[in-house]
Design a protein around this motif. Structure first.
Motif, PDB file in Angstrom:
ATOM      1  N   THR A  61       1.198  -1.372  -0.085  1.00  8.28           N
ATOM      2  CA  THR A  61       0.072   0.190  -0.005  1.00  8.28           C
ATOM      3  C   THR A  61       1.023   1.511   0.001  1.00  8.28           C
ATOM      4  O   THR A  61       2.103   1.501   0.459  1.00  8.28           O
ATOM      5  CB  THR A  61      -0.403   0.087   1.333  1.00  8.28           C
ATOM      6  N   PRO A  62       0.709   1.798  -0.435  1.00  8.10           N
ATOM      7  CA  PRO A  62       1.567   3.612  -0.509  1.00  8.10           C
ATOM      8  C   PRO A  62       1.734   3.831   1.392  1.00  8.10           C
ATOM      9  O   PRO A  62       2.641   4.272   1.499  1.00  8.10           O
ATOM     10  CB  PRO A  62       0.419   4.400  -0.998  1.00  8.10           C
ATOM     11  N   ALA A  63       0.638   3.559   2.277  1.00  9.23           N
ATOM     12  CA  ALA A  63       1.009   4.072   3.259  1.00  9.23           C
ATOM     13  C   ALA A  63       2.640   3.050   4.006  1.00  9.23           C
ATOM     14  O   ALA A  63       3.161   3.148   4.567  1.00  9.23           O
ATOM     15  CB  ALA A  63       0.439   4.030   4.222  1.00  9.23           C
ATOM     16  N   SER A  64       2.702   1.570   3.328  1.00 11.93           N
ATOM     17  CA  SER A  64       4.040   0.790   3.501  1.00 11.93           C
ATOM     18  C   SER A  64       4.711   1.388   2.948  1.00 11.93           C
ATOM     19  O   SER A  64       6.283   0.953   3.053  1.00 11.93           O
ATOM     20  CB  SER A  64       2.862  -0.515   3.618  1.00 11.93           C
ATOM     21  N   ALA A  65       4.153   1.381   2.138  1.00 12.41           N
ATOM     22  CA  ALA A  65       5.616   1.987   1.094  1.00 12.41           C
ATOM     23  C   ALA A  65       6.643   2.886   1.660  1.00 12.41           C
ATOM     24  O   ALA A  65       7.934   2.872   1.901  1.00 12.41           O
ATOM     25  CB  ALA A  65       5.399   2.141  -0.376  1.00 12.41           C
ATOM     26  N   ILE A  66       6.358   4.351   1.216  1.00 12.90           N
ATOM     27  CA  ILE A  66       6.659   5.071   2.168  1.00 12.90           C
ATOM     28  C   ILE A  66       7.426   4.796   3.812  1.00 12.90           C
ATOM     29  O   ILE A  66       8.360   5.216   3.932  1.00 12.90           O
ATOM     30  CB  ILE A  66       5.546   6.552   2.169  1.00 12.90           C
ATOM     31  N   ALA A  67       6.282   4.428   4.416  1.00 19.15           N
ATOM     32  CA  ALA A  67       7.423   3.846   5.601  1.00 19.15           C
ATOM     33  C   ALA A  67       8.715   2.820   5.738  1.00 19.15           C
ATOM     34  O   ALA A  67       9.162   3.378   6.291  1.00 19.15           O
ATOM     35  CB  ALA A  67       6.295   3.486   6.403  1.00 19.15           C
ATOM     36  N   LEU A  68       8.427   2.550   4.846  1.00 22.02           N
ATOM     37  CA  LEU A  68       9.681   0.780   4.378  1.00 22.02           C
ATOM     38  C   LEU A  68      10.667   2.077   4.281  1.00 22.02           C
ATOM     39  O   LEU A  68      11.753   1.943   3.915  1.00 22.02           O
ATOM     40  CB  LEU A  68       9.230  -0.335   3.846  1.00 22.02           C
ATOM     41  N   THR A  69      10.875   2.816   3.266  1.00 17.57           N
ATOM     42  CA  THR A  69      11.350   3.971   2.703  1.00 17.57           C
ATOM     43  C   THR A  69      11.953   4.405   3.618  1.00 17.57           C
ATOM     44  O   THR A  69      13.171   4.932   3.892  1.00 17.57           O
ATOM     45  CB  THR A  69      10.998   4.423   1.146  1.00 17.57           C
ATOM     46  N   LEU A  70      11.471   5.006   4.174  1.00 17.08           N
ATOM     47  CA  LEU A  70      11.850   6.144   5.298  1.00 17.08           C
ATOM     48  C   LEU A  70      12.578   5.646   6.324  1.00 17.08           C
ATOM     49  O   LEU A  70      13.693   5.974   6.465  1.00 17.08           O
ATOM     50  CB  LEU A  70      10.365   7.153   5.910  1.00 17.08           C
ATOM     51  N   ARG A  71      12.515   4.409   6.460  1.00 13.23           N
ATOM     52  CA  ARG A  71      13.239   3.665   7.701  1.00 13.23           C
ATOM     53  C   ARG A  71      14.234   2.855   6.531  1.00 13.23           C
ATOM     54  O   ARG A  71      15.382   2.674   7.368  1.00 13.23           O
ATOM     55  CB  ARG A  71      12.337   1.964   7.996  1.00 13.23           C
TER      56      ARG A  71
END
Length: 418
Positions: free
Chosen positions: A122-132
């Motif tokens: 999902t977009p939210a998960s993709a953003i979170a993983l990339t930030l990490r």
């Protein structure tokens, strides 16, 4: 090299090393865990023993050994090792040498960025993983950005890594049609990363300069790759125009200085010129998106030689357009402040009442800071003091908390000094 410089270097190298190991083994999940362990080893050893001749090669070797240890010590890891071995050429099954040209010269950061914005997420998960994995933010900082509990964000990141692992999509830059699908998530990631660098959610410093610079660097890379994408250009312009004010945002002891009180001679004129030129050229091309609108607002602030010359009516109008594009309470918050500057504080406070009823910003310090400012403008000093104190209690950034606490104290003791 001091500890901070080493931290900056490790943050720069981390996504590149993860990229090398993921490319070689096809196992992003294990590679990311192994690199985290190698980073800890480096953070402990390098300050004492000095930098190795090839820091990136050192990390690759240590992380590769960690991957091997994990595979040998756990049954599940052994099954993954067999899978990796079956699809990896024999010549790539050994740890790469520290001076391996392939390992040392290729920067996989951009490929890592698109991998984290995987279509299975999902977009939210993709953003979170990339930030990490690419931005270097902690789980707590990402949770703050998304306004969710830390435990929820930790689970989201873990699930995202598992989905990438089981998808079977090879590591590398996606094809053009797939790249377009992931671009909005990539831009959102960079936007949040920059925001965390420009105004840190937690800790002793108002800025995390290394994050802001990394976000700008990555956005430049994507802009060079896709020069005709207007929203990429808009985001880059927004970052440049915002970061241009960084030197004037704090006093000698790190105390925040409001925009209206900043010494504008300290603003980076080169960054402003580049940002204004970029957004002016981009806006003339056609369809306008939210990053372009935010960049246009930033340009209006930066082009005003004094605070009194700020074109608040145009800023208010642009926030109105931005508000119609997305249901973002922060946009409404900013529109309320702009409306107060144009139509008076009572108008801005009326807009804030809708946000208060909405509830999404109830625990966010920026809501209470904005309302405190507008109440102070309106002469409601008790209300302003209460909101400044509430805002201070809701922020985990130490300089910001101290500023808000001091603001409330000064207003209570001597309103004429504020």
């Amino acid at each position: 090299m001091d500890d901070r410089a080493i931290d900056d270097l490790l943050r720069e190298l981390a996504p590149q090393v993860v990229g090398v190991l993921t490319r070689r083994t096809g196992d992003f999940d294990t590679a990311e865990d192994a690199v985290q362990e190698a980073l800890l080893d480096a953070a402990a050893q390098w300050p004492k023993e000095g930098l190795p001749g090839n820091p990136r090669g050192w990390l690759i070797q240590v992380a590769f050994r960690r991957m091997t240890e994990q595979v040998r010590n756990e049954q599940a890891r052994r099954r993954r090792e067999e899978l990796v071995a079956a699809r990896t050429p024999p010549e790539l099954r050994s740890a790469p040498a520290a001076d391996d040209a392939y390992a040392s010269d290729q920067d996989d950061t951009l490929s890592m960025l698109f991998l984290c914005c995987h279509p299975a997420l999902t977009p939210a998960s993709a953003i979170a993983l990339t930030l990490r994995s690419v931005g270097g933010l902690t789980t707590a900082q990402i949770a703050k950005a998304f306004m969710v509990p830390e435990a929820t964000m930790a689970q989201r990141i873990s699930r995202a890594k598992q989905r990438i692992k089981t998808s079977g999509v090879p590591f590398g830059m996606p094809a053009p049609h797939e790249r377009a699908r992931r671009l909005s998530s990539v831009l959102h990631v960079l936007y949040l990363t920059f925001n965390e660098g420009y105004a840190s959610t937690t800790g002793p410093d108002l800025h995390r300069v290394e994050l802001a610079r990394e976000a700008i660097r990555l956005t430049r890379m994507i802009h060079a790759l896709l020069p005709d994408e207007c929203e990429i250009a808009g985001l880059l312009a927004l970052m440049l125009l915002t970061d241009a004010r960084r030197a004037a945002r704090t006093g000698p002891h790190g105390t925040p200085i409001p925009l209206t009180e900043q010494d504008r001679s300290k603003w980076d004129s080169d960054a402003i010129t580049e940002g204004v030129t970029l957004i002016t050229t981009t806006l003339a091309k056609g369809a306008v998106g939210p990053y372009q609108l935010q960049a246009a607002i930033a340009a209006l602030h930066d082009e005003a030689t004094t605070a009194d010359q700020t074109d608040w009516p145009q800023i208010m109008a642009l926030y109105g357009l931005l508000e119609r594009m997305s249901d973002n309470p922060m946009v409404t918050l900013n529109r309320a402040v702009a409306a107060a500057m144009v139509l008076g504080p009572s108008t801005g406070l009326d807009i804030l009442k809708t946000l208060d009823a909405d509830g999404r910003l109830a625990d966010h310090h920026r809501f209470h800071t904005a309302r405190a400012h507008l109440r102070e403008m309106a002469g409601d000093l008790p209300g302003a003091i209460e909101d400044y104190r509430t805002a201070a209690n809701h922020t985990t950034n130490i300089p910001e908390r101290d500023y808000l606490t001091a603001r409330a104290a000064r207003l209570a003791q001597d309103p004429s000094r504020c």
